[in-house]
Write a protein that holds these residues in place. Structure first.
Motif, PDB file in Angstrom:
ATOM      1  N   GLU A 166      -4.353   6.761  -0.141  1.00 48.89           N
ATOM      2  CA  GLU A 166      -3.683   5.467  -0.039  1.00 48.89           C
ATOM      3  C   GLU A 166      -4.001   4.641  -1.279  1.00 48.89           C
ATOM      4  O   GLU A 166      -5.165   4.502  -1.660  1.00 48.89           O
ATOM      5  CB  GLU A 166      -4.162   4.732   1.216  1.00 48.89           C
ATOM      6  CG  GLU A 166      -3.559   3.342   1.389  1.00 48.89           C
ATOM      7  CD  GLU A 166      -4.142   2.606   2.583  1.00 48.89           C
ATOM      8  OE1 GLU A 166      -4.045   1.365   2.613  1.00 48.89           O
ATOM      9  OE2 GLU A 166      -4.717   3.285   3.483  1.00 48.89           O
ATOM     10  N   ILE A 209       1.381   5.256   0.373  1.00 47.32           N
ATOM     11  CA  ILE A 209       0.843   6.513   0.878  1.00 47.32           C
ATOM     12  C   ILE A 209       1.293   7.592  -0.101  1.00 47.32           C
ATOM     13  O   ILE A 209       2.442   8.030  -0.094  1.00 47.32           O
ATOM     14  CB  ILE A 209       1.342   6.820   2.301  1.00 47.32           C
ATOM     15  CG1 ILE A 209       1.065   5.633   3.240  1.00 47.32           C
ATOM     16  CG2 ILE A 209       0.697   8.100   2.822  1.00 47.32           C
ATOM     17  CD1 ILE A 209      -0.380   5.217   3.336  1.00 47.32           C
ATOM     18  N   ASN A 236       2.233   5.254  13.889  1.00 49.60           N
ATOM     19  CA  ASN A 236       2.762   4.166  13.063  1.00 49.60           C
ATOM     20  C   ASN A 236       3.869   4.623  12.123  1.00 49.60           C
ATOM     21  O   ASN A 236       4.497   3.797  11.456  1.00 49.60           O
ATOM     22  CB  ASN A 236       1.631   3.529  12.251  1.00 49.60           C
ATOM     23  CG  ASN A 236       0.652   2.765  13.125  1.00 49.60           C
ATOM     24  OD1 ASN A 236       0.993   2.329  14.226  1.00 49.60           O
ATOM     25  ND2 ASN A 236      -0.583   2.618  12.653  1.00 49.60           N
ATOM     26  N   TYR A 294       3.172  -0.908   4.300  1.00 52.45           N
ATOM     27  CA  TYR A 294       2.869   0.412   3.739  1.00 52.45           C
ATOM     28  C   TYR A 294       4.182   1.115   3.396  1.00 52.45           C
ATOM     29  O   TYR A 294       5.181   0.955   4.102  1.00 52.45           O
ATOM     30  CB  TYR A 294       2.069   1.244   4.747  1.00 52.45           C
ATOM     31  CG  TYR A 294       0.809   0.547   5.175  1.00 52.45           C
ATOM     32  CD1 TYR A 294      -0.409   0.820   4.561  1.00 52.45           C
ATOM     33  CD2 TYR A 294       0.828  -0.436   6.177  1.00 52.45           C
ATOM     34  CE1 TYR A 294      -1.572   0.153   4.925  1.00 52.45           C
ATOM     35  CE2 TYR A 294      -0.322  -1.118   6.545  1.00 52.45           C
ATOM     36  CZ  TYR A 294      -1.510  -0.820   5.912  1.00 52.45           C
ATOM     37  OH  TYR A 294      -2.654  -1.510   6.268  1.00 52.45           O
ATOM     38  N   SER A 299       0.848  -1.189   0.000  1.00 52.31           N
ATOM     39  CA  SER A 299       0.000   0.000   0.000  1.00 52.31           C
ATOM     40  C   SER A 299       0.888   1.246   0.000  1.00 52.31           C
ATOM     41  O   SER A 299       1.777   1.381   0.851  1.00 52.31           O
ATOM     42  CB  SER A 299      -0.914   0.020   1.223  1.00 52.31           C
ATOM     43  OG  SER A 299      -1.887  -0.999   1.142  1.00 52.31           O
ATOM     44  N   ASN A 328      -3.963   5.489   9.726  1.00 49.38           N
ATOM     45  CA  ASN A 328      -4.864   5.037  10.792  1.00 49.38           C
ATOM     46  C   ASN A 328      -4.427   5.571  12.146  1.00 49.38           C
ATOM     47  O   ASN A 328      -5.262   5.909  12.992  1.00 49.38           O
ATOM     48  CB  ASN A 328      -4.913   3.507  10.835  1.00 49.38           C
ATOM     49  CG  ASN A 328      -5.598   2.917   9.626  1.00 49.38           C
ATOM     50  OD1 ASN A 328      -6.327   3.607   8.916  1.00 49.38           O
ATOM     51  ND2 ASN A 328      -5.368   1.640   9.365  1.00 49.38           N
ATOM     52  N   GLU A 386       2.831  -0.796   9.769  1.00 49.42           N
ATOM     53  CA  GLU A 386       1.479  -0.369  10.134  1.00 49.42           C
ATOM     54  C   GLU A 386       1.116   0.893   9.367  1.00 49.42           C
ATOM     55  O   GLU A 386       1.982   1.654   8.929  1.00 49.42           O
ATOM     56  CB  GLU A 386       1.383  -0.114  11.644  1.00 49.42           C
ATOM     57  CG  GLU A 386       1.774  -1.295  12.518  1.00 49.42           C
ATOM     58  CD  GLU A 386       0.812  -2.464  12.411  1.00 49.42           C
ATOM     59  OE1 GLU A 386      -0.369  -2.228  12.041  1.00 49.42           O
ATOM     60  OE2 GLU A 386       1.228  -3.602  12.698  1.00 49.42           O
ATOM     61  N   ASN A 387      -0.165   1.142   9.230  1.00 48.96           N
ATOM     62  CA  ASN A 387      -0.663   2.247   8.420  1.00 48.96           C
ATOM     63  C   ASN A 387      -0.599   3.571   9.196  1.00 48.96           C
ATOM     64  O   ASN A 387      -1.307   3.749  10.192  1.00 48.96           O
ATOM     65  CB  ASN A 387      -2.107   1.968   8.002  1.00 48.96           C
ATOM     66  CG  ASN A 387      -2.610   2.945   6.956  1.00 48.96           C
ATOM     67  OD1 ASN A 387      -2.038   3.997   6.743  1.00 48.96           O
ATOM     68  ND2 ASN A 387      -3.702   2.580   6.304  1.00 48.96           N
ATOM     69  N   GLU A 437      -3.825   0.959  -2.703  1.00 44.97           N
ATOM     70  CA  GLU A 437      -3.673  -0.394  -2.180  1.00 44.97           C
ATOM     71  C   GLU A 437      -3.198  -1.373  -3.250  1.00 44.97           C
ATOM     72  O   GLU A 437      -3.459  -1.201  -4.444  1.00 44.97           O
ATOM     73  CB  GLU A 437      -5.007  -0.884  -1.597  1.00 44.97           C
ATOM     74  CG  GLU A 437      -5.494  -0.053  -0.420  1.00 44.97           C
ATOM     75  CD  GLU A 437      -6.810  -0.559   0.130  1.00 44.97           C
ATOM     76  OE1 GLU A 437      -7.474  -1.367  -0.559  1.00 44.97           O
ATOM     77  OE2 GLU A 437      -7.184  -0.159   1.251  1.00 44.97           O
TER      78      GLU A 437
END
Length: 464
Positions: free
Chosen positions: A58, A51, A446, A95, A49, A442, A438-439, A60
């Motif tokens: 995002e 960014i 992270n 990510y 994913s 969110n 980790e995203n 994916e």
């Protein structure tokens, strides 16, 4: 009538045929180029994913192909033939963000700067902008980094320019070994009768990317310096207040970046102090950081002009954050025994740091809400500060997670003037990437979950 129609119709038909042939040729040519460029030595990062700070979203399940030091292509996974690539890395569930950039560091003081640079890179920082020191040091460090003798981010650095009152500051001697204070190309005195063209060219020969205007420069001289710097393809960076110049004077002079949120309050000052040290000792402690309205008309007008001039604002929240100050660093014996900024620390002890911290956040949010481009810089000079902390502080001000990440990537590339090749994950740009487990959209914390870093296409794994 027939002749007119006939002579008109025939060229249109011919044009259509030519267009079809050109398109067919171009497609064939592109396919040939792609087949040649995608070699077995390429790297394919699959199922990841992205960014994307350019589109603020995002993306994916994407595949990034790295060829040598650049990003060759970005496509949805499964839509591109990877048979010829032996180095395929499945990053499903991970990510990737652009390599981080800290737009405000001071690497000259620490003796353990090489160790610091390596730590910065392994945290995800692939580029830094140094804002004052001996250019010879940065030239040497960049040479080692370029020869792969030193692991660290690329360093872009400035030449400091200032008026005569700043010669009293010990830093003008500290960074001028072998030169009379104010005469080194990277630490230069400027006055009304100075040969600005000569000063700018000598700074450029020292390898600087921009001029940093520090103190004791009036509005008229500031505009002249900015004009000569830009004419010679150098960036113009300045403090938000350059005493006696206000933030609006710097913006009117078309500087590229204003640094430091605290100095923005002087836009409201009727009698400006004449020098930086005078301001720190006397004027800053007297400012009403607690009650000044960051959304008053004076600041709104300032922000409108900044947006119109594409002036970037770098608030350096880390410099005043109570959150970070509460974590007292351990003594670092490797720091230079001479402390040229001791007077700044002494002055800070007399200030209402809590109100200044709150002001820094408030004025940053006001600038952001009024469309000003925000950059992320830490202003570290001895103990390491992390641009990841600055990113998190920006979100606490009110920036979205994607805009805070953009502040430390694409916006910072614009600060330096390298946005065409760095700062985002785009085809043709250098492969400076950070892989996270980790995203960060969110939970911005992270941003610290670094699995590996790619700098110019070379991978650095955190746990190796």
């Amino acid at each position: 009538m027939y002749n007119r129609w006939h002579t008109y119709k025939k060229p249109r038909a011919m044009k259509k045929i030519k267009i079809v042939l050109v398109i067919a040729f171009c497609l064939t040519f592109v396919c040939q180029i792609n087949s040649q460029e995608i070699s077995k030595n390429s790297i394919a990062l699959t199922n990841v994913s992205i960014i994307d700070v350019e589109s603020s979203q995002e993306l994916e399940n994407m595949t990034i192909i790295i060829e040598k030091d650049k990003i060759l292509s970005i496509n949805p996974s499964g839509s591109i033939d990877l048979k010829g690539i032996t180095n395929k890395i499945d990053l499903k569930g991970n990510y990737v963000i652009p390599g981080l950039i800290d737009s405000h560091v001071h690497l000259f003081r620490p003796k353990n700067r090489k160790e610091i640079l390596t730590k910065l890179l392994y945290s995800g920082i692939t580029t830094v902008r140094d804002m004052g020191g001996d250019a010879r040091v940065y030239q040497s460090l960049n040479k080692e980094i370029g020869q792969n003798k030193l692991i660290g981010p690329d360093i872009y650095y400035s030449a400091n320019v200032f008026g005569p009152t700043f010669l009293k500051d010990p830093r003008t001697k500290f960074s001028n070994m072998g030169f009379e204070p104010g005469s080194a190309p990277w630490m230069r005195l400027v006055e009304e009768n100075s040969n600005l063209e000569k000063i700018v060219l000598e700074a450029k020969e020292a390898g600087v990317t921009g001029l940093k205007v520090y103190s004791n420069v009036n509005a008229e001289l500031l505009a002249k310096i900015s004009n000569v710097a830009h004419k010679n393809d150098l960036k113009m960076w300045s403090h938000s207040s350059i005493f006696p110049s206000r933030p609006s004077d710097a913006v009117n002079a078309k500087v590229d970046v204003l640094s430091h949120s605290v100095g923005m309050i002087f836009e409201m000052e009727s009698e400006m102090p004449f020098s930086f040290n005078e301001a720190i000792r006397i004027s800053v402690p007297l400012q009403d950081f607690k009650n000044t309205d960051a959304s008053s008309i004076e600041f709104i007008e300032l922000f409108k002009k900044m947006k119109s001039n594409n002036t970037i604002f770098e608030p350096t929240l880390s410099a005043w954050s109570l959150k970070l100050r509460s974590e007292k660093p351990k003594a670092n014996k490797s720091i230079e025994k001479v402390n040229p900024t001791k007077q700044l620390s002494n002055a800070a002890n007399k200030m209402d740091v809590a109100s200044m911290d709150n002001w820094a956040r408030t004025i940053t949010l006001s600038a952001y809400e009024n469309g000003v481009t925000i950059a992320a810089g830490t202003d570290f000079n001895s103990d390491i500060k992390w641009v990841q902390d600055e990113i998190i502080l920006l979100t606490e001000c009110g920036l979205s997670s994607i805009d805070a990440i953009k502040a430390a990537t694409l916006n910072n590339a614009k600060v330096i003037g390298i946005e065409n090749l760095y700062g985002s994950i785009s085809e043709g740009k250098y492969a400076n990437l950070v892989v996270l487990t980790e995203n960060p959209l969110n939970n911005i914390e992270n941003i610290r979950t670094v699995l590996s870093i790619y700098k110019n296409g070379i991978e650095y794994k955190v746990n190796e």
